[in-house]
Design a protein around this motif. Structure first.
Motif, PDB file in Angstrom:
ATOM      1  N   UNK A 133       0.825  -1.206   0.000  1.00 22.92           N
ATOM      2  CA  UNK A 133       0.000   0.000   0.000  1.00 22.92           C
ATOM      3  C   UNK A 133       0.859   1.256   0.000  1.00 22.92           C
ATOM      4  N   UNK A 134       1.919   1.249   0.815  1.00 21.10           N
ATOM      5  CA  UNK A 134       2.822   2.404   0.870  1.00 21.10           C
ATOM      6  C   UNK A 134       3.546   2.598  -0.456  1.00 21.10           C
ATOM      7  N   UNK A 135       4.003   1.506  -1.065  1.00 25.98           N
ATOM      8  CA  UNK A 135       4.740   1.598  -2.322  1.00 25.98           C
ATOM      9  C   UNK A 135       3.840   2.110  -3.442  1.00 25.98           C
ATOM     10  N   UNK A 136       2.613   1.615  -3.512  1.00 20.54           N
ATOM     11  CA  UNK A 136       1.685   2.081  -4.546  1.00 20.54           C
ATOM     12  C   UNK A 136       1.422   3.576  -4.408  1.00 20.54           C
ATOM     13  N   UNK A 137       1.313   4.039  -3.158  1.00 21.77           N
ATOM     14  CA  UNK A 137       1.138   5.475  -2.948  1.00 21.77           C
ATOM     15  C   UNK A 137       2.367   6.271  -3.335  1.00 21.77           C
ATOM     16  N   UNK A 138       3.548   5.763  -2.959  1.00 22.42           N
ATOM     17  CA  UNK A 138       4.794   6.466  -3.287  1.00 22.42           C
ATOM     18  C   UNK A 138       4.998   6.580  -4.796  1.00 22.42           C
ATOM     19  N   UNK A 367      11.094  -5.660  -2.398  1.00 24.07           N
ATOM     20  CA  UNK A 367       9.749  -5.395  -2.900  1.00 24.07           C
ATOM     21  C   UNK A 367       9.567  -4.029  -3.545  1.00 24.07           C
ATOM     22  N   UNK A 368       9.944  -2.933  -2.867  1.00 25.34           N
ATOM     23  CA  UNK A 368       9.814  -1.622  -3.517  1.00 25.34           C
ATOM     24  C   UNK A 368      10.629  -1.508  -4.805  1.00 25.34           C
ATOM     25  N   UNK A 369      11.754  -2.211  -4.883  1.00 24.61           N
ATOM     26  CA  UNK A 369      12.574  -2.161  -6.094  1.00 24.61           C
ATOM     27  C   UNK A 369      11.914  -2.923  -7.237  1.00 24.61           C
ATOM     28  N   UNK A 370      11.354  -4.109  -6.954  1.00 27.12           N
ATOM     29  CA  UNK A 370      10.670  -4.850  -8.011  1.00 27.12           C
ATOM     30  C   UNK A 370       9.405  -4.129  -8.462  1.00 27.12           C
ATOM     31  N   UNK A 371       8.709  -3.460  -7.521  1.00 27.70           N
ATOM     32  CA  UNK A 371       7.527  -2.697  -7.896  1.00 27.70           C
ATOM     33  C   UNK A 371       7.872  -1.591  -8.885  1.00 27.70           C
TER      34      UNK A 371
END
Length: 405
Positions: A133-138, A367-371
């Motif tokens: 959820x945080x990554x999608x927002x960022x 995870x944030x890097x693959x996103x």
């Protein structure tokens, strides 16, 4: 004196998080990995262990997860939730098969037994709703076409926890079939009741919560969310599921107003959650289990990408959106730690805790890097693999002349 130390420690953490967030923003990166590294530095075995503020940070971390899931729920209505569940339940089955089996297989190969296999299967299966959820927002992807697919997979996982957690609790405790069945029935009944109220009486709930005064709206929404999350957790249903369903139940102007008011609080407590995760990871326990954890992380990162790609393809999303959906699902986090903690507390397998910690730490950083980079890398690789087309030969005057009959 104790309160002064608490204020100094907690104030230093918040200030440090702000500086790390600014540093990450300058390079257009998610700050989550930096928050985790900060937790490692200040945790047990780190550079400067904290003492006075640890309990306070633990409470803030719980609130952070609750707010992350509440804000996620505010994006969609109860009708959207039911529709997505009916449409995407095959994706949930594929998700379980691809990501739970590797964890179970590794536990059995290491000789840990069937109970540890069930536990490690859950650790590798469940993605981190909070991190995603945080990554999608960022990354500004909340409104993307593939985001409902991602959320559907996450919701299916979170709801599956209402069944899985009571089973694991009964297994690790060694209780009988009857006691385990009662626990499972209570969990399913509680989750079903909350979902029924959200779908059937969502408008009445929104009307009850609604207020023109921002202060009253903030207090009522926040209080209701934490209350429902606490009751859900007491009934052995995930507090995250309870918070998400509260968000689903609120709609219209109430949801919009609550989203605006709660966004700063979410960002604050979410950062505290990631620091808390790092605080409880002893850096010296990671090296002995790093190799199997790394291998398991690589395998299940690929299976999560495959899960998201398949689910998005089934929903008719474009190829780029499929890769973005897959990359976004890689991170593991809060649920994986909760599951492993149940087994560690019961003394199921001493090595399970460090392995789960190293595994989650790898994927919560990855995870944030693959996103962010799965889709560009996949696009580059696809173009590189495409055979180059020969250029057409230039047309000569002889070729352009009309052919005589």
């Amino acid at each position: 004196m104790h309160s002064a130390v608490l204020l100094i420690e907690f104030g230093s953490i918040i200030l440090g998080l702000g500086l790390l967030g600014r540093f990450a923003g300058r390079f257009q990166l998610s700050p989550i990995p930096l928050y985790l590294l900060a937790g490692l530095a200040f945790g047990e075995g780190g550079l400067l262990p904290l003492g006075a503020s640890e309990e306070f940070i633990a409470t803030g971390a719980e609130i952070g997860v609750i707010l992350l899931l509440l804000m996620l729920g505010l994006e969609y209505t109860a009708t959207d939730l039911v529709s997505n569940l009916k449409t995407h339940y095959p994706s949930g089955l594929v998700d379980c098969a691809l990501n739970a089996l590797p964890g179970a297989a590794v536990a059995l190969l290491l000789g840990w037994g069937p109970v540890a296999a069930v536990v490690l299967a859950g650790v590798t299966w469940i993605s981190s709703s909070g991190v995603i959820a945080k990554v999608l927002g960022d990354l500004g992807r909340v409104g993307n076409r593939e985001t409902p697919v991602i959320l559907s997979v996450l919701v299916l996982e979170d709801l599956a926890m209402a069944v899985y957690l009571p089973i694991v609790t009964a297994l690790v405790a060694g209780v009988g079939l009857m006691a385990g069945s009662v626990t499972l029935a209570i969990a399913l009944g509680a989750a079903g009741l909350v979902l029924f109220l959200a779908v059937r009486y969502g408008r009445l709930i929104s009307r009850f919560v609604s207020s023109d005064d921002p202060e009253k709206l903030l207090l009522v929404v926040l209080g209701l969310t934490i209350l429902v999350a606490g009751v859900a957790q007491q009934l052995q249903v995930s507090a995250a599921v309870g918070a998400f369903l509260v968000g689903i139940a609120l709609s219209g102007e109430v949801a919009e107003g609550a989203h605006t008011l709660l966004s700063p609080l979410r960002d604050l407590f979410a950062a505290v959650f990631f620091v808390f995760f790092g605080l409880h990871t002893d850096p010296s326990s990671i090296p002995p289990v790093l190799l199997p954890a790394l291998a398991l992380a690589v395998v299940t990162a690929l299976t999560k990408i495959a899960t998201g790609y398949w689910a998005a393809r089934r929903a008719g999303i474009s190829v780029k959106g499929r890769w973005r959906a897959g990359g976004a699902l890689v991170a593991r986090g809060e649920f994986s730690i909760v599951i492993a903690g149940l087994a560690v507390a019961a003394g199921v397998e001493p090595s399970l805790g460090p392995l789960a910690t190293a595994y989650v730490l790898i994927l919560v950083v990855l995870g944030p890097l693959t996103a962010r980079y799965t889709e560009p890398v996949a696009t580059w690789w696809t173009r590189r693999r495409e055979p180059s087309r020969p250029e057409p030969a230039p047309r000569t005057a002889e070729a352009e002349a009309p052919v005589a009959d």
